[in-house]
Design a protein around this motif. Structure first.
Motif, PDB file in Angstrom:
ATOM      1  N   ALA A 120       0.827  -1.213   0.000  1.00 33.07           N
ATOM      2  CA  ALA A 120       0.000   0.000   0.000  1.00 33.07           C
ATOM      3  C   ALA A 120       0.861   1.262   0.000  1.00 33.07           C
ATOM      4  CB  ALA A 120      -0.939  -0.007   1.201  1.00 33.07           C
ATOM      5  N   GLY A 121       1.894   1.284   0.808  1.00 34.67           N
ATOM      6  CA  GLY A 121       2.780   2.448   0.861  1.00 34.67           C
ATOM      7  C   GLY A 121       3.546   2.655  -0.427  1.00 34.67           C
ATOM      8  N   LEU A 122       4.039   1.562  -1.010  1.00 30.43           N
ATOM      9  CA  LEU A 122       4.773   1.673  -2.279  1.00 30.43           C
ATOM     10  C   LEU A 122       3.860   2.143  -3.399  1.00 30.43           C
ATOM     11  CD1 LEU A 122       6.983  -1.548  -2.061  1.00 30.43           C
ATOM     12  CD2 LEU A 122       7.696   0.831  -1.677  1.00 30.43           C
ATOM     13  N   LEU A 123       2.614   1.668  -3.419  1.00 30.81           N
ATOM     14  CA  LEU A 123       1.662   2.116  -4.441  1.00 30.81           C
ATOM     15  C   LEU A 123       1.299   3.585  -4.246  1.00 30.81           C
ATOM     16  CD1 LEU A 123      -0.642  -1.002  -4.755  1.00 30.81           C
ATOM     17  CD2 LEU A 123       0.820  -0.038  -6.554  1.00 30.81           C
ATOM     18  N   ALA A 124       1.165   4.020  -2.998  1.00 34.01           N
ATOM     19  CA  ALA A 124       0.869   5.436  -2.737  1.00 34.01           C
ATOM     20  C   ALA A 124       2.020   6.325  -3.215  1.00 34.01           C
ATOM     21  CB  ALA A 124       0.593   5.654  -1.252  1.00 34.01           C
ATOM     22  N   THR A 125       3.239   5.902  -2.940  1.00 33.18           N
ATOM     23  CA  THR A 125       4.406   6.652  -3.422  1.00 33.18           C
ATOM     24  C   THR A 125       4.410   6.684  -4.946  1.00 33.18           C
ATOM     25  OG1 THR A 125       5.718   6.115  -1.471  1.00 33.18           O
ATOM     26  CG2 THR A 125       6.938   6.703  -3.475  1.00 33.18           C
ATOM     27  N   TYR A 126       4.142   5.542  -5.569  1.00 28.52           N
ATOM     28  CA  TYR A 126       4.109   5.466  -7.033  1.00 28.52           C
ATOM     29  C   TYR A 126       3.039   6.403  -7.600  1.00 28.52           C
ATOM     30  CZ  TYR A 126       4.362   3.270 -11.665  1.00 28.52           C
ATOM     31  OH  TYR A 126       4.519   3.026 -13.008  1.00 28.52           O
ATOM     32  N   ASP A 127       1.877   6.457  -6.961  1.00 27.58           N
ATOM     33  CA  ASP A 127       0.825   7.359  -7.415  1.00 27.58           C
ATOM     34  C   ASP A 127       1.262   8.816  -7.328  1.00 27.58           C
ATOM     35  OD1 ASP A 127      -0.834   5.195  -7.942  1.00 27.58           O
ATOM     36  OD2 ASP A 127      -1.992   5.414  -6.083  1.00 27.58           O
ATOM     37  N   ASP A 128       1.951   9.177  -6.237  1.00 28.44           N
ATOM     38  CA  ASP A 128       2.445  10.548  -6.083  1.00 28.44           C
ATOM     39  C   ASP A 128       3.465  10.888  -7.169  1.00 28.44           C
ATOM     40  OD1 ASP A 128       0.862  10.904  -3.835  1.00 28.44           O
ATOM     41  OD2 ASP A 128       2.511  10.647  -2.409  1.00 28.44           O
ATOM     42  N   VAL A 129       4.393   9.964  -7.408  1.00 27.13           N
ATOM     43  CA  VAL A 129       5.411  10.181  -8.440  1.00 27.13           C
ATOM     44  C   VAL A 129       4.745  10.320  -9.800  1.00 27.13           C
ATOM     45  CG1 VAL A 129       7.363   9.101  -9.644  1.00 27.13           C
ATOM     46  CG2 VAL A 129       7.267   9.056  -7.150  1.00 27.13           C
ATOM     47  N   ALA A 130       3.797   9.446 -10.087  1.00 27.79           N
ATOM     48  CA  ALA A 130       3.107   9.478 -11.384  1.00 27.79           C
ATOM     49  C   ALA A 130       2.359  10.792 -11.577  1.00 27.79           C
ATOM     50  CB  ALA A 130       2.149   8.294 -11.495  1.00 27.79           C
ATOM     51  N   ALA A 131       1.665  11.249 -10.546  1.00 29.50           N
ATOM     52  CA  ALA A 131       0.920  12.510 -10.657  1.00 29.50           C
ATOM     53  C   ALA A 131       1.859  13.680 -10.921  1.00 29.50           C
ATOM     54  CB  ALA A 131       0.103  12.744  -9.387  1.00 29.50           C
ATOM     55  N   ALA A 132       3.000  13.697 -10.244  1.00 30.79           N
ATOM     56  CA  ALA A 132       3.972  14.777 -10.461  1.00 30.79           C
ATOM     57  C   ALA A 132       4.544  14.719 -11.878  1.00 30.79           C
ATOM     58  CB  ALA A 132       5.088  14.695  -9.422  1.00 30.79           C
ATOM     59  N   THR A 133       4.848  13.521 -12.363  1.00 26.40           N
ATOM     60  CA  THR A 133       5.366  13.377 -13.720  1.00 26.40           C
ATOM     61  C   THR A 133       4.310  13.794 -14.735  1.00 26.40           C
ATOM     62  OG1 THR A 133       6.844  11.585 -13.062  1.00 26.40           O
ATOM     63  CG2 THR A 133       6.364  11.782 -15.411  1.00 26.40           C
ATOM     64  N   ASP A 134       3.071  13.366 -14.525  1.00 25.57           N
ATOM     65  CA  ASP A 134       1.996  13.732 -15.453  1.00 25.57           C
ATOM     66  C   ASP A 134       1.832  15.250 -15.537  1.00 25.57           C
ATOM     67  OD1 ASP A 134       1.615  11.043 -15.867  1.00 25.57           O
ATOM     68  OD2 ASP A 134      -0.324  10.944 -14.837  1.00 25.57           O
ATOM     69  N   ALA A 135       1.907  15.917 -14.401  1.00 26.76           N
ATOM     70  CA  ALA A 135       1.813  17.379 -14.402  1.00 26.76           C
ATOM     71  C   ALA A 135       2.968  17.996 -15.184  1.00 26.76           C
ATOM     72  CB  ALA A 135       1.783  17.902 -12.974  1.00 26.76           C
ATOM     73  N   LEU A 136       4.136  17.392 -15.070  1.00 25.17           N
ATOM     74  CA  LEU A 136       5.303  17.876 -15.804  1.00 25.17           C
ATOM     75  C   LEU A 136       5.129  17.644 -17.308  1.00 25.17           C
ATOM     76  CD1 LEU A 136       8.075  19.176 -15.303  1.00 25.17           C
ATOM     77  CD2 LEU A 136       9.010  16.871 -15.058  1.00 25.17           C
ATOM     78  N   VAL A 137       4.648  16.462 -17.688  1.00 21.96           N
ATOM     79  CA  VAL A 137       4.405  16.176 -19.113  1.00 21.96           C
ATOM     80  C   VAL A 137       3.454  17.216 -19.695  1.00 21.96           C
ATOM     81  CG1 VAL A 137       3.323  14.544 -20.732  1.00 21.96           C
ATOM     82  CG2 VAL A 137       4.868  13.691 -18.961  1.00 21.96           C
ATOM     83  N   ALA A 138       2.472  17.627 -18.920  1.00 20.23           N
ATOM     84  CA  ALA A 138       1.461  18.568 -19.392  1.00 20.23           C
ATOM     85  C   ALA A 138       1.978  19.989 -19.542  1.00 20.23           C
ATOM     86  CB  ALA A 138       0.270  18.558 -18.435  1.00 20.23           C
ATOM     87  N   THR A 139       3.087  20.319 -18.884  1.00 21.41           N
ATOM     88  CA  THR A 139       3.479  21.725 -18.833  1.00 21.41           C
ATOM     89  C   THR A 139       4.883  22.049 -19.353  1.00 21.41           C
ATOM     90  OG1 THR A 139       4.254  21.436 -16.555  1.00 21.41           O
ATOM     91  CG2 THR A 139       1.978  22.189 -16.856  1.00 21.41           C
ATOM     92  N   VAL A 140       5.800  21.116 -19.280  1.00 20.21           N
ATOM     93  CA  VAL A 140       7.187  21.430 -19.609  1.00 20.21           C
ATOM     94  C   VAL A 140       7.370  21.559 -21.123  1.00 20.21           C
ATOM     95  CG1 VAL A 140       8.075  19.062 -19.811  1.00 20.21           C
ATOM     96  CG2 VAL A 140       9.574  20.864 -18.952  1.00 20.21           C
ATOM     97  N   ASP A 141       8.337  22.355 -21.524  1.00 20.49           N
ATOM     98  CA  ASP A 141       8.721  22.454 -22.931  1.00 20.49           C
ATOM     99  C   ASP A 141       9.362  21.122 -23.326  1.00 20.49           C
ATOM    100  OD1 ASP A 141       9.871  22.942 -25.427  1.00 20.49           O
ATOM    101  OD2 ASP A 141      11.077  24.656 -24.747  1.00 20.49           O
TER     102      ASP A 141
END
Length: 184
Positions: free
Chosen positions: A110-131
């Protein structure tokens, strides 16, 4: 610790960004499926000849994605002199990398999946905004061409490839544990 990064609205993104997010989501889903429903004990087992376990694969993919997303924003981190490492007494950064592949007593699925979800959300936000054309020099390492650079796009594609490769590893491990497989 959960970061509350908003998931990008795909309708506001161009086709390339939607494609990157779709690929990331698909392969993350395969990895998540491979670990779904296993106990912490099962996630820590190494049922194949490999040193990999489901928890370690999940931990490594989270760390690798976080590292590459950080690379997109900040460039290469401190260089490691890979040629001079004393492998009988490796430095802390090498030991930390090796620990990414292990599930320790403090780790839970559960903890590893929660960390993975946080990392994924941060990466997705970056994909959406970075040049996506923004380039950074690659870190010095024997497996990178000296002086080479990668764009943000290339780093995100690398995250997709890394996730897909390790989702396959996880699928084999899971099938060995209890017969569940992602496809087929």
């Amino acid at each position: 610790m959960t970061q509350h990064t908003r998931t990008p609205d795909p309708t506001t993104l161009n086709a390339e960004r939607r494609d990157l997010l779709d690929l990331l989501g698909k392969h993350r889903g395969f990895l998540r499926y491979a670990v779904s429903g296993v106990s912490d004990e099962q996630a820590a087992t190494r049922p194949t000849r490999s040193e990999l376990c489901l928890g370690g694969v999940l931990k490594h993919v989270s760390a690798a994605e976080r590292t590459w997303a950080d690379f997109v924003v900040n460039g290469p981190g401190e260089p490691v002199d890979w040629e001079s490492i004393d492998w009988t007494d490796p430095p802390p950064e090498v030991l930390a990398h090796q620990a990414e592949f292990e599930m320790t007593g403090d780790d839970t699925v559960a903890g590893l999946l929660a960390t993975y979800d946080d990392v994924a959300a941060a990466t997705d936000a970056l994909v959406a905004t970075v040049d996506l054309d923004r380039a950074q020099p690659l870190p010095q390492a024997p497996w990178f061409e000296p002086g080479a650079s990668w764009t943000a796009r290339r780093a995100f594609l690398h995250i997709v490839a890394e996730t897909a490769q390790h989702a396959g590893h996880a699928d084999i491990i899971r099938e060995t544990i209890d017969g569940q497989k992602t496809m087929g």
